[in-house]
Design an enzyme around this catalytic site. Structure first.
Site, short mmCIF file in Angstrom:
data_model
loop_
_atom_site.label_atom_id
_atom_site.label_comp_id
_atom_site.label_asym_id
_atom_site.label_seq_id
_atom_site.Cartn_x
_atom_site.Cartn_y
_atom_site.Cartn_z
N ASP A 31 -67.60 -1.57 55.21
CA ASP A 31 -67.09 -0.37 55.86
C ASP A 31 -68.11 0.76 55.68
OD1 ASP A 31 -65.69 1.96 56.62
OD2 ASP A 31 -63.78 1.08 56.00
N CYS A 75 -56.40 3.02 58.65
CA CYS A 75 -57.46 4.03 58.81
C CYS A 75 -56.90 5.40 58.46
CB CYS A 75 -58.04 3.95 60.21
SG CYS A 75 -59.54 4.93 60.46
N HIS A 81 -64.92 -1.94 58.62
CA HIS A 81 -63.74 -1.11 58.83
C HIS A 81 -62.91 -1.71 59.97
CE1 HIS A 81 -61.68 2.79 58.39
NE2 HIS A 81 -61.42 2.67 59.68
#
Length: 284
Positions: A217, A160, A253
């Site tokens: 995502d 991330c 994600h």
């Protein structure tokens, strides 16, 4: 074995960042799916001197045997070096690496002590300069060298927030052999502290990077992934042209984060195998 600016622009950036992270951050599962033991390893917290003279905390894990292991820098999400990141370090150590995970946010606060993603971004992440992050990672390389790690076989990976950092570090550090970026943001609005994003540095990449992204995502659109693929393909950098991106169509994600509902076991396992293979192929 264990050893001890413009306010409107600022608001826009914080809001956009919080939205992207908030989508990924759902209620935490009580227990991680994967728990990696430290048997046969040397693990623990330590510190090294950063470029500003501060003591930079870090967690490390390595095989408990003689030799000069290859080094992998593990860059955390916005939540800092929590148990999942430490577990990832132990996974790398069982594969023969000296894994080093620095506490990148220590100057501004402890994310674990802050109640919401918005607060973490406002109080901590928004104050972290990319230049300082690059310098801190360089300090970790120096520390790994002092600890007997083989920094001629240097790799970086991140998740991330750390995935974006991985792309940037591949542009910053000429000694890097490879990078693996897990769902790191590729584009964004520049700011004083974060002037460039991965799409801006493609032509200066020193080491091939493997990007691992989720097709579902909601914080990183597939169009950004497509743009990055195209930029890598036509780059003037040979390392960039060797880079690759794998898109898991059904993954959200943070699909590797086995402590969250976003975890997708099959995609995470495949991506982990690809990560290890990528590092091995590029100078383990």
């Amino acid at each position: 074995m264990t050893q001890p600016d413009n306010p409107h622009r600022r608001d826009f950036l914080l809001g956009a960042g919080a939205a992207g992270f908030a989508i990924a951050v759902q209620p935490v599962i009580a227990q991680q799916v994967i728990t990696t033991p430290d048997s046969g390893l040397v693990t623990g917290m330590s510190s090294t001197r950063a470029s500003d003279g501060r003591a930079l905390p870090l967690y490390s894990a390595r095989p408990d045997k003689p030799g000069k292991p290859p080094v992998v820098l593990v860059v955390s999400e916005i939540f800092g070096v929590h148990e999942h990141i430490r577990d990832v370090c132990r996974r790398f150590a069982h594969e023969g690496y000296l894994a080093v995970a620095p506490e990148m946010f220590f100057r501004h606060g402890d994310p674990a002590a802050i109640g919401s993603v918005q607060e973490i971004i406002e109080r901590v992440v928004s104050k972290v300069a990319d230049a300082q992050v690059m310098a801190d990672l360089d300090a970790c390389v120096d520390w790994a060298r002092e600890q007997g790690g083989d920094v001629k076989r240097l790799h970086a990976t991140g998740f991330c927030w750390g995935g974006r950092v991985t792309w940037l570090y591949a542009s910053h550090q000429p000694a890097l052999r490879s990078g693996v970026a897990w769902y790191g943001r590729l584009d964004g609005v520049p700011s004083e502290l974060t002037p460039l994003h991965p799409l801006d540095v493609v032509d200066s990449i020193h080491a091939p990077v493997l990007g691992l992204y989720g097709g579902q995502d909601q914080g990183i659109p597939n169009s950004d992934v497509d743009a990055m693929r195209a930029a890598l393909k036509k780059s003037t950098s040979a390392a960039a042209r060797k880079s690759d991106i794998v898109l898991y169509p059904d993954a959200p994600h943070a699909f590797h984060a086995d402590y969250r509902p976003s975890y997708r076991a099959g995609d995470a396992a495949d991506a982990w195998k690809r990560c290890l293979a990528w590092m091995a192929a590029n100078g383990q």
